[in-house]
Design an enzyme around this catalytic site. Sequence first.
Site, short mmCIF file in Angstrom:
data_model
loop_
_atom_site.label_atom_id
_atom_site.label_comp_id
_atom_site.label_asym_id
_atom_site.label_seq_id
_atom_site.Cartn_x
_atom_site.Cartn_y
_atom_site.Cartn_z
N ARG A 1 27.77 19.08 20.54
CA ARG A 1 26.91 18.50 19.49
C ARG A 1 27.78 17.85 18.42
O ARG A 1 27.50 16.75 17.94
CB ARG A 1 26.02 19.58 18.85
CG ARG A 1 24.94 20.17 19.75
CD ARG A 1 23.84 19.16 20.07
NE ARG A 1 23.20 18.62 18.90
CZ ARG A 1 22.22 19.21 18.22
NH1 ARG A 1 21.75 20.38 18.62
NH2 ARG A 1 21.68 18.64 17.16
N ASP B 1 14.76 25.98 28.26
CA ASP B 1 14.62 26.09 26.80
C ASP B 1 13.55 27.15 26.54
O ASP B 1 12.83 27.56 27.46
CB ASP B 1 14.18 24.72 26.25
CG ASP B 1 14.19 24.65 24.73
OD1 ASP B 1 14.73 25.58 24.07
OD2 ASP B 1 13.64 23.67 24.18
N CYS C 1 19.95 24.58 25.17
CA CYS C 1 20.29 24.01 23.85
C CYS C 1 20.52 25.08 22.79
O CYS C 1 21.18 24.83 21.80
CB CYS C 1 19.20 23.04 23.42
SG CYS C 1 17.57 23.80 23.20
N HIS D 1 14.55 15.32 21.29
CA HIS D 1 15.76 15.91 20.72
C HIS D 1 16.97 15.15 21.31
O HIS D 1 17.73 15.68 22.12
CB HIS D 1 15.82 17.40 21.08
CG HIS D 1 16.79 18.19 20.25
ND1 HIS D 1 17.52 17.64 19.21
CD2 HIS D 1 17.16 19.51 20.31
CE1 HIS D 1 18.27 18.58 18.66
NE2 HIS D 1 18.07 19.71 19.30
N ARG E 1 15.19 16.28 10.73
CA ARG E 1 14.54 17.17 11.72
C ARG E 1 13.16 17.48 11.17
O ARG E 1 13.03 18.02 10.06
CB ARG E 1 15.35 18.45 11.89
CG ARG E 1 14.55 19.55 12.56
CD ARG E 1 15.39 20.74 12.97
NE ARG E 1 16.25 20.39 14.08
CZ ARG E 1 16.86 21.30 14.86
NH1 ARG E 1 16.67 22.59 14.65
NH2 ARG E 1 17.63 20.92 15.85
N GLN F 1 20.77 16.33 21.21
CA GLN F 1 21.05 17.46 22.10
C GLN F 1 21.29 17.00 23.53
O GLN F 1 22.23 17.45 24.19
CB GLN F 1 19.87 18.45 22.06
CG GLN F 1 20.07 19.65 22.94
CD GLN F 1 21.18 20.57 22.43
OE1 GLN F 1 21.14 21.00 21.29
NE2 GLN F 1 22.17 20.84 23.27
N1 NVA Z 1 12.42 23.02 21.97
C1 NVA Z 1 13.07 23.73 20.90
C2 NVA Z 1 14.47 23.23 20.71
C3 NVA Z 1 15.24 23.93 19.63
C4 NVA Z 1 16.60 23.37 19.42
C5 NVA Z 1 12.26 23.56 19.63
O1 NVA Z 1 11.77 22.45 19.38
O2 NVA Z 1 12.10 24.52 18.89
N1 CP Z 2 20.05 23.22 19.70
C1 CP Z 2 19.72 23.05 18.42
O1 CP Z 2 19.28 21.98 17.99
O2 CP Z 2 19.97 24.14 17.64
P1 CP Z 2 19.50 24.34 16.13
O3 CP Z 2 18.02 24.50 16.12
O4 CP Z 2 20.23 25.58 15.71
O5 CP Z 2 19.93 23.15 15.33
#
Ligand code: NVA
Ligand code: CP
Length: 307
Positions: free
Chosen positions: A289, A221, A261, A131, A104, A134
Site C-alpha cells: 500500500r 475479505d 486487504c 477500493h 475514504r 488496495q
Molecule cells: N470491504 C472492506 C474493506 C476494508 C479495507 C470494507 O469496506 O470495510
Molecule cells: N486494507 C485497508 O484499507 O485497511 P484500513 O481499513 O486499515 O485502511
Amino acid sequence: MTSSSHRDFLAIPDFSSQELVALFDLAERMRRREYAARPLAGKTLAMIFMKASTRTRVSFEVGTSQLGGHALFLSPRDVQLGRGEPIADTARVLSRYVDGIMIRTFAHQDVEELARYSGVPVINGLTDLLHPCQILADLLTVRQHLGTYQGKKVTWIGDGNNMANSWINAAWRLGFELSIACPEGYEPADHLLARAQEHAKITIVRDPKEAIHGAHVVNTDVWASMGQEDEQKKREKDFAGYTVNKAMMSLADKDAIFLHCLPAHRGEEVSADVIDGPQSRVWDEAENRLHIQKAIMAVLMGGEVLS
Ligand code: NVA
Ligand code: CP
C-alpha cells in the site's frame, strides 16, 4: 466552479494499461529504495476519513512524508463536513490550501463530487463501491511473488463488495482471468461487470470450490464491510461454506498465494492456518500500500511522469 486540469485517481481505469505497468515499475523502485526524489516537498495532502482506517491512514501519511510532503488527517468529528457542510464547498476550500485530497467515505458519488469541485487531485481511499489503491497494492504483491499477473487466474471468494468491484476493474484494464464466487444477492456491481466482461474472462459462480480450482491468487475479505455491521449475523449465515481454509486452498495451484486487504476475521472468511500460513502474503500486501500510493502521489501531485 468545476475542476481545473488536475488528474484524479478514483478508479483503476483512470490509468491506462501502459500507465499501470509504469506505475508498478515506479512503486517497485520505491520498494527497493532506488527512488530518492522528494516530489512532494512543500506540498500537503488532506486526508478525509469518514470511516476507520489503519493501513490507508498510516501508509498515506508516511508515504507523503517520505516524498517530502506533509499530510493532514481530517475526521468527521473535527471538520465541518461531519456537520453537513457540502462536499462541493469542502472541495473548493481545501483546494485553496492543499495540493491533493485523499478521501475514504461511503457513497462513491461523494468522491466524484469532491473531484468535480476540487482544483487539486483527488485519490479514492475506499468507498462502498471501490477500493482501487488496495487492488493496485494487491497486483504489486502478485508481481512481487508470481512475477506477473498476466496469464494468472485470480479468485475472489466472498462478498461482491468494493474489493471485488475493483478486481473487476483491474481485470478489465489488465486482462487477467478473474473468477468470483459469491452467494446469491451478494454479486458485484452489474455495470462494472458488464463493461469488464467485454474484454476479460470474468466468471461469477456460487461454488467457491469451482472458483478456486487452479487459481494462482486467492483473495477474500470480511463478510460485513464498514457500514454493514448490523448485517453481521445474517451474513454469517449467508456466507456459510465460503471460508477460505486449507481444504479450499488445496484446490488452488500448488504455488498459489493468499491475499486479504485486512482487517481479517479469522475463523470467518479465512481460517487462521491460511492467513498465518506459508501461502499467505498479507503482510507484503499491506506494505505494498505504501509503495503504490507513493507512486500515485508522485504522479498526481509531484509531476512524476509515467513512462
Ligand atoms: N470491504 C472492506 C474493506 C476494508 C479495507 C470494507 O469496506 O470495510
Ligand atoms: N486494507 C485497508 O484499507 O485497511 P484500513 O481499513 O486499515 O485502511
